[in-house]
Design an enzyme around this catalytic site. Sequence first.
Site, PDB file in Angstrom:
ATOM      1  N   GLY A 122      54.070 -30.998 -21.003  1.00 44.47           N
ATOM      2  CA  GLY A 122      53.296 -31.036 -19.763  1.00 44.47           C
ATOM      3  C   GLY A 122      54.052 -31.813 -18.703  1.00 44.47           C
TER       4      GLY A 122
ATOM      5  CG  HIS B  31      50.969 -38.334 -15.315  1.00 49.12           C
ATOM      6  ND1 HIS B  31      51.688 -39.500 -15.264  1.00 49.12           N
ATOM      7  CD2 HIS B  31      51.305 -37.736 -16.486  1.00 49.12           C
ATOM      8  CE1 HIS B  31      52.432 -39.606 -16.374  1.00 49.12           C
ATOM      9  NE2 HIS B  31      52.208 -38.553 -17.131  1.00 49.12           N
TER      10      HIS B  31
ATOM     11  CD  GLN C  88      54.880 -36.862 -15.760  1.00 50.81           C
ATOM     12  OE1 GLN C  88      54.319 -35.783 -15.916  1.00 50.81           O
ATOM     13  NE2 GLN C  88      55.492 -37.494 -16.750  1.00 50.81           N
TER      14      GLN C  88
ATOM     15  CG  HIS D 235      49.370 -37.450 -20.817  1.00 47.01           C
ATOM     16  ND1 HIS D 235      49.858 -38.415 -21.677  1.00 47.01           N
ATOM     17  CD2 HIS D 235      50.362 -37.218 -19.916  1.00 47.01           C
ATOM     18  CE1 HIS D 235      51.086 -38.764 -21.282  1.00 47.01           C
ATOM     19  NE2 HIS D 235      51.412 -38.048 -20.226  1.00 47.01           N
ATOM     20  CD  GLU D 236      50.704 -33.713 -18.182  1.00 46.05           C
ATOM     21  OE1 GLU D 236      51.114 -34.369 -17.200  1.00 46.05           O
ATOM     22  OE2 GLU D 236      51.317 -33.681 -19.258  1.00 46.05           O
TER      23      GLU D 236
ATOM     24  CB  CYS E 264      54.428 -40.391 -21.041  1.00 40.41           C
ATOM     25  SG  CYS E 264      54.364 -40.009 -19.276  1.00 40.41           S
ATOM     26  CG  LEU E 265      58.458 -35.632 -20.273  1.00 43.62           C
ATOM     27  CD1 LEU E 265      58.449 -34.360 -19.436  1.00 43.62           C
ATOM     28  CD2 LEU E 265      59.608 -35.614 -21.270  1.00 43.62           C
TER      29      LEU E 265
HETATM   30  O1  GNR Z   1      55.747 -34.020 -23.657  1.00 48.27           O
HETATM   31  C1  GNR Z   1      54.693 -34.654 -23.745  1.00 48.27           C
HETATM   32  N1  GNR Z   1      54.080 -34.773 -24.937  1.00 48.27           N
HETATM   33  C2  GNR Z   1      52.817 -35.290 -25.124  1.00 48.27           C
HETATM   34  C3  GNR Z   1      52.404 -35.582 -26.407  1.00 48.27           C
HETATM   35  C4  GNR Z   1      51.141 -36.073 -26.648  1.00 48.27           C
HETATM   36  C5  GNR Z   1      50.295 -36.275 -25.587  1.00 48.27           C
HETATM   37  C6  GNR Z   1      50.673 -36.001 -24.303  1.00 48.27           C
HETATM   38  C7  GNR Z   1      51.930 -35.503 -24.057  1.00 48.27           C
HETATM   39  S1  GNR Z   1      52.407 -35.129 -22.442  1.00 48.27           S
HETATM   40  C8  GNR Z   1      54.130 -35.312 -22.539  1.00 48.27           C
HETATM   41  C9  GNR Z   1      54.790 -34.858 -21.250  1.00 48.27           C
HETATM   42  C10 GNR Z   1      54.329 -35.741 -20.111  1.00 48.27           C
HETATM   43  O2  GNR Z   1      54.706 -36.856 -19.938  1.00 48.27           O
HETATM   44  N2  GNR Z   1      53.421 -35.250 -19.320  1.00 48.27           N
HETATM   45  O3  GNR Z   1      52.910 -35.999 -18.330  1.00 48.27           O
HETATM   46 NI    NI Z   2      53.105 -38.070 -19.021  1.00 52.48          NI
END
Ligand code: GNR
Ligand code: NI
Length: 167
Positions: free
Chosen positions: A46, A137, A51, A133-134, A91-92
Amino acid sequence: MALRPILHFPDPRLRKKALEIKEVDDNIRQLADDMLETMYEAPGIGLAATQINVQKRLVVIDVSEDKSSPLIFINPEIVEQHGEREHEEGCLSVPESYEMVTRADTVCVRALDREGKQFDLEAEELLATCIQHEIDHLDGKLFVDYLSNLKRQRIKKRLEKQLKQKN
Ligand code: GNR
Ligand code: NI
């Protein structure tokens, strides 16, 4: 198509609140395509516009095994949620940290697609976790905010050290 650099915690730009997208035009579609390319290259499941330092409410996700199911969410909103579940998150924008986070178990998300048409999607499992999660952000929130202060400080120190070594 273009790759966009991903911001890393504790960059204050990750705390900005993204603004509603008023019109889904070619610029937005181009941005979504760039975000998908950046997400696949990372690789991640995601990516939120925040980001890549764009304050627009746009999210891309692909939780499929073979990276064949890109999803685009414009102005996403959770309209229903049920239950609770713990899931390990990464998270990236927080490289090399993986921690358990409790979120809603299933969600119904409402958003616009790349044509500007509204749709609802019922999500569970990894997709439900990722959507929450997104959307966080877009509101300037990171998964480390759910951890203890001690854990978050440790992650912050480590990433600040890495940043210094690179500069
Ligand atoms: O790549 C991602 N893996 C992930 C694994 C578990 C819960 C959420 C994520 S999102 C993350 C990519 C990211 O940072 N998206 O904002
Ligand atoms: Ni993230």
